[in-house]
Enzyme design. Structure first.
Site, short mmCIF file in Angstrom:
data_model
loop_
_atom_site.label_atom_id
_atom_site.label_comp_id
_atom_site.label_asym_id
_atom_site.label_seq_id
_atom_site.Cartn_x
_atom_site.Cartn_y
_atom_site.Cartn_z
N LYS A 20 0.82 -1.21 0.00
CA LYS A 20 0.00 0.00 0.00
C LYS A 20 0.86 1.27 0.00
CE LYS A 20 -3.97 -2.43 1.92
NZ LYS A 20 -5.04 -2.48 2.94
N PHE A 66 -16.05 2.82 6.86
CA PHE A 66 -14.66 3.16 6.56
C PHE A 66 -14.37 3.29 5.07
CE2 PHE A 66 -14.95 -1.49 6.87
CZ PHE A 66 -14.42 -1.88 5.65
N ARG A 114 1.75 -7.21 8.79
CA ARG A 114 0.94 -6.06 9.18
C ARG A 114 1.34 -5.53 10.56
NH1 ARG A 114 -4.55 -8.63 6.67
NH2 ARG A 114 -4.51 -7.54 4.66
N ASN A 124 -3.01 -0.63 7.09
CA ASN A 124 -2.47 -1.93 7.51
C ASN A 124 -1.42 -2.49 6.55
OD1 ASN A 124 -4.11 -2.60 5.38
ND2 ASN A 124 -5.34 -4.09 6.49
N HIS A 127 -2.14 -5.85 1.29
CA HIS A 127 -3.42 -6.48 0.93
C HIS A 127 -3.19 -7.89 0.44
CE1 HIS A 127 -7.38 -7.03 -0.98
NE2 HIS A 127 -6.71 -7.54 -1.99
#
Length: 212
Positions: A20, A66, A114, A124, A127
């Site tokens: 990410k 979220f 994570r 986090n 993915h």
């Protein structure tokens, strides 16, 4: 007395992994962990998704509280998408990731990715696809030019190996054990080439000359 050998089985899965935006600078470090964990990185690309693209990617999360923050976070900078492959790739990658909430991961799975790279429930770090159907959809989304071929698993793989590979291979391995060559790999490769049942056979026919 014949010794029955177990039939060979191949179970290869593919899953999608994403590094990410906030930890893209750790890509090399994370890739090293991935490779040391037995995965093959089939394909990799770096891209910057728009909020609209992120909404489409996380369509299953649409409507949740979220969701706006998630799409904003995932579109905040470049990310790295990878197709990973190995035996039970989906479950092994999820195990390596740890719980989706990084705060919980730090307490319950401190060695997970994570826990190491994530910040909280939203940020986090990484993915992973949840299941086979999700992996297929996500891979097509991130790698639209890739043809996701059927993964050879189960009975179809057993039938293929038993029909085309196992009989000849077992003969070669049996002969290998009898001969005990110094370099078994080269010997077996040569034997398989020589005894390939699909090798074209030359038919030598006598040439009949017609009388003048």
């Amino acid at each position: 007395m014949e010794i029955s050998m177990p039939l060979p089985q191949i179970y290869v899965e593919k899953t999608l992994a994403i590094i990410k935006p906030d930890i893209v600078d750790k890509e090399e470090e994370i890739q090293d962990i991935i490779l040391r964990s037995g995965f093959t990185i089939v394909q990799r690309r770096k891209l910057h998704l728009s909020p609209e693209h992120c909404s489409n990617f996380y369509v299953e999360q649409y409507g949740k509280m979220f969701f706006p923050n998630l799409t904003a976070y995932m579109s905040s900078g470049p990310l790295v998408a990878m197709i990973l492959a190995r035996h039970k790739a989906i479950s092994y990658w999820k195990e390596l990731l740890g719980p989706s909430n990084s705060l919980i991961a730090k307490e319950t799975h401190p060695d997970s990715l994570r826990a190491i790279y994530g910040t909280d429930d939203l940020r986090n770090a990484l993915h992973g696809s949840n299941d086979f159907a999700t992996a297929e959809r996500e891979i097509r989304f991130m790698f639209p030019e890739v043809i996701v071929e059927p993964i050879p698993v189960g009975q179809a793989t057993k039938d293929y190996l038993n029909l085309y590979v196992t009989p000849t291979l077992l003969k070669g391995l049996t002969e290998l054990c009898k001969q005990k060559p110094e370099d078994p790999y080269i010997w077996l490769a040569d034997w398989l080439l020589e005894n390939n049942p699909n090798k074209p056979k030359l038919c030598h026919r006598p040439v009949i000359e017609e009388p003048y």
